[in-house]
Design an enzyme around this catalytic site. Structure first.
Site, short mmCIF file in Angstrom:
data_model
loop_
_atom_site.label_atom_id
_atom_site.label_comp_id
_atom_site.label_asym_id
_atom_site.label_seq_id
_atom_site.Cartn_x
_atom_site.Cartn_y
_atom_site.Cartn_z
N LYS A 1 -21.47 -77.67 -39.41
CA LYS A 1 -21.37 -77.90 -37.96
C LYS A 1 -21.93 -76.71 -37.17
CE LYS A 1 -18.28 -77.92 -34.18
NZ LYS A 1 -17.13 -77.47 -33.53
N LYS B 1 -8.53 -71.05 -35.60
CA LYS B 1 -8.76 -69.71 -35.03
C LYS B 1 -8.06 -68.65 -35.89
CE LYS B 1 -11.24 -69.94 -31.12
NZ LYS B 1 -11.34 -71.28 -30.73
N LYS C 1 -20.75 -71.33 -32.69
CA LYS C 1 -21.01 -69.88 -32.58
C LYS C 1 -20.19 -69.10 -33.59
CE LYS C 1 -18.15 -69.45 -28.44
NZ LYS C 1 -18.00 -70.91 -28.24
P1 ADP Z 1 -18.36 -73.49 -30.62
O1 ADP Z 1 -17.95 -74.29 -31.83
O2 ADP Z 1 -19.76 -73.01 -30.71
O3 ADP Z 1 -17.37 -72.38 -30.33
P2 ADP Z 1 -17.04 -74.83 -28.47
O4 ADP Z 1 -15.84 -75.01 -29.34
O5 ADP Z 1 -16.96 -73.85 -27.35
O6 ADP Z 1 -18.29 -74.48 -29.39
O7 ADP Z 1 -17.46 -76.27 -27.93
C1 ADP Z 1 -17.67 -76.63 -26.59
C2 ADP Z 1 -17.93 -78.12 -26.53
O8 ADP Z 1 -19.11 -78.47 -27.27
C3 ADP Z 1 -16.79 -78.97 -27.13
O9 ADP Z 1 -16.63 -80.16 -26.37
C4 ADP Z 1 -17.29 -79.27 -28.51
O10 ADP Z 1 -16.73 -80.44 -29.03
C5 ADP Z 1 -18.80 -79.39 -28.31
N1 ADP Z 1 -19.51 -78.98 -29.54
C6 ADP Z 1 -19.65 -77.71 -29.99
N2 ADP Z 1 -20.33 -77.67 -31.15
C7 ADP Z 1 -20.61 -78.96 -31.46
C8 ADP Z 1 -21.30 -79.60 -32.54
N3 ADP Z 1 -21.84 -78.90 -33.54
N4 ADP Z 1 -21.38 -80.95 -32.55
C9 ADP Z 1 -20.83 -81.67 -31.54
N5 ADP Z 1 -20.18 -81.14 -30.48
C10 ADP Z 1 -20.08 -79.80 -30.43
#
Ligand code: ADP
Ligand code: TRP
Length: 317
Positions: free
Chosen positions: A189, A110, A192
């Site tokens: 990956k 972050k 957002k």
């Molecule tokens: P972002 O990366 O979009 O901010 P979050 O960190 O809020 O997403 O992730 C919420 C949940 O979704 C977590 O459990 C995270 O491990 C899963 N997740 C998010 N993006 C992926 C991805 N590309 N592949 C697998 N799991 C994901």
């Protein structure tokens, strides 16, 4: 077995969230006592707009209900409706070595993305541990990036038990290997933070699927499907026979990326169109959504109270 997961309402949910987090929770819905909460306290580490947070919290609840959460099997609640997690987070904080938090990747990540170094962001894993331990959870379905937070949780549970007696179960992460990292439209990956997501009910899904980055091999070329984002995403939506068929077509040559993208789009619609229809129905009845969340809060608080009773006695209150 008690199964718990949480998700932050910090933006629209995307395919990575569905396959990385939501789906494993749905798959476990018949396996134990289930809890799923919307981590609105956690989202405040990055969201500073109250109205947006309130709206996103509802949207996440709707998405979960539309895609398969059954309130008869899973207790769904807002994190803020169980304020005791903040209390438990304090008790855990008093046992948390600074170094443990300093080592956490998500905090460092972050920072690297330009977020302000606040105490909330730094202490995030302690609150997450409280979410998990307050329900005495055994299993926590999450994406791979949350693995370290589960290790912190186990560490803190152990420290608490050592200091005050055996109160907390040490929870395990549940991370199916097949869905470890879902690629985004640019191949890295899906997240957002990288602006490469395709949302669950994305109005521009067609445009985004068609924009998935590929190499520039000509249509006639024989291609290796493994590692190709379209193929990797197709694997999530399609049946094993369909996947084998696409792999064979790529390897034989004469099969272009455009055709593969169309197959991916069709497979997406096959899975998500019924979810969309259900969501459109749910949106019409906001009172029902509120009732589900209130009922979830009541049941979650009941469970948390059992644990907090023991905790307060143990720490000397
Ligand atoms: P972002 O990366 O979009 O901010 P979050 O960190 O809020 O997403 O992730 C919420 C949940 O979704 C977590 O459990 C995270 O491990 C899963 N997740 C998010 N993006 C992926 C991805 N590309 N592949 C697998 N799991 C994901
Ligand atoms: N940190 C998780 C994420 O960003 C969300 C979360 C908060 C969570 N508390 C939790 C997940 C407890 C599982 C269990 O995705």
């Amino acid at each position: 077995m008690r199964i718990l997961t949480g998700i932050q309402p910090s933006g629209k949910l995307h395919w990575g969230n569905y396959f990385g987090a939501m789906k494993s929770m749905f798959d476990l819905q018949n396996k134990g006592e289930n809890f799923m909460f919307i981590a609105n306290f956690h989202a405040m580490t990055t969201v500073r707009d109250g109205a947006a947070l309130r709206e996103a919290t509802k949207e996440v609840a709707l998405d979960y209900l539309a895609c398969g959460l059954d309130p008869a099997k899973t207790v769904m609640y807002r994190q803020s409706d169980v304020p005791e997690v903040q209390e438990l987070a304090w008790y855990l904080s008093c046992l948390t070595p600074m170094g443990l938090l300093e080592r956490c990747h998500s905090y460092k990540d972050k920072m690297a993305h330009g977020f302000e170094a606040t105490h909330g962001l730094f202490a995030y894993p302690v609150l997450m541990a409280a979410d998990i331990l307050i329900m005495n959870s055994d299993l926590v379905p999450v994406g791979k990036d949350q693995k370290q937070h589960l290790e912190v949780t186990r560490d803190l549970a152990q420290k608490f038990n050592n200091a005050y007696g055996e109160i907390f179960t040490l929870p395990d992460a549940y991370i199916p290997e097949t869905v470890a990292t879902i690629p985004g439209t640019d191949g890295q990956k899906m997240s957002k933070s990288y602006h490469n997501t395709i949302e669950l009910f994305d109005p521009s899904v067609k445009k985004k699927v068609m924009s998935i980055v590929t190499d520039s091999q000509p249509m006639e070329a024989k291609k290796e499907p493994d590692g190709n984002s379209i193929y990797e995403l197709y694997k999530l939506f399609a049946t094993p026979d369909e996947v084998a068929e696409m792999a064979a077509a790529f390897r034989a040559g004469g099969y272009g990326y455009g055709t593969a993208k169309k197959a991916l789009l069709a497979a997406y619609h096959r899975l998500f169109d019924p979810f969309k229809a259900r969501r459109d129905e749910l949106v019409k009845d906001p009172d029902m959504l509120e009732d589900i969340l209130r009922d979830g809060a009541r049941r979650a608080r009941e469970r948390a109270a059992v644990q907090m009773d023991k905790v307060r006695k143990a720490v000397g209150l």
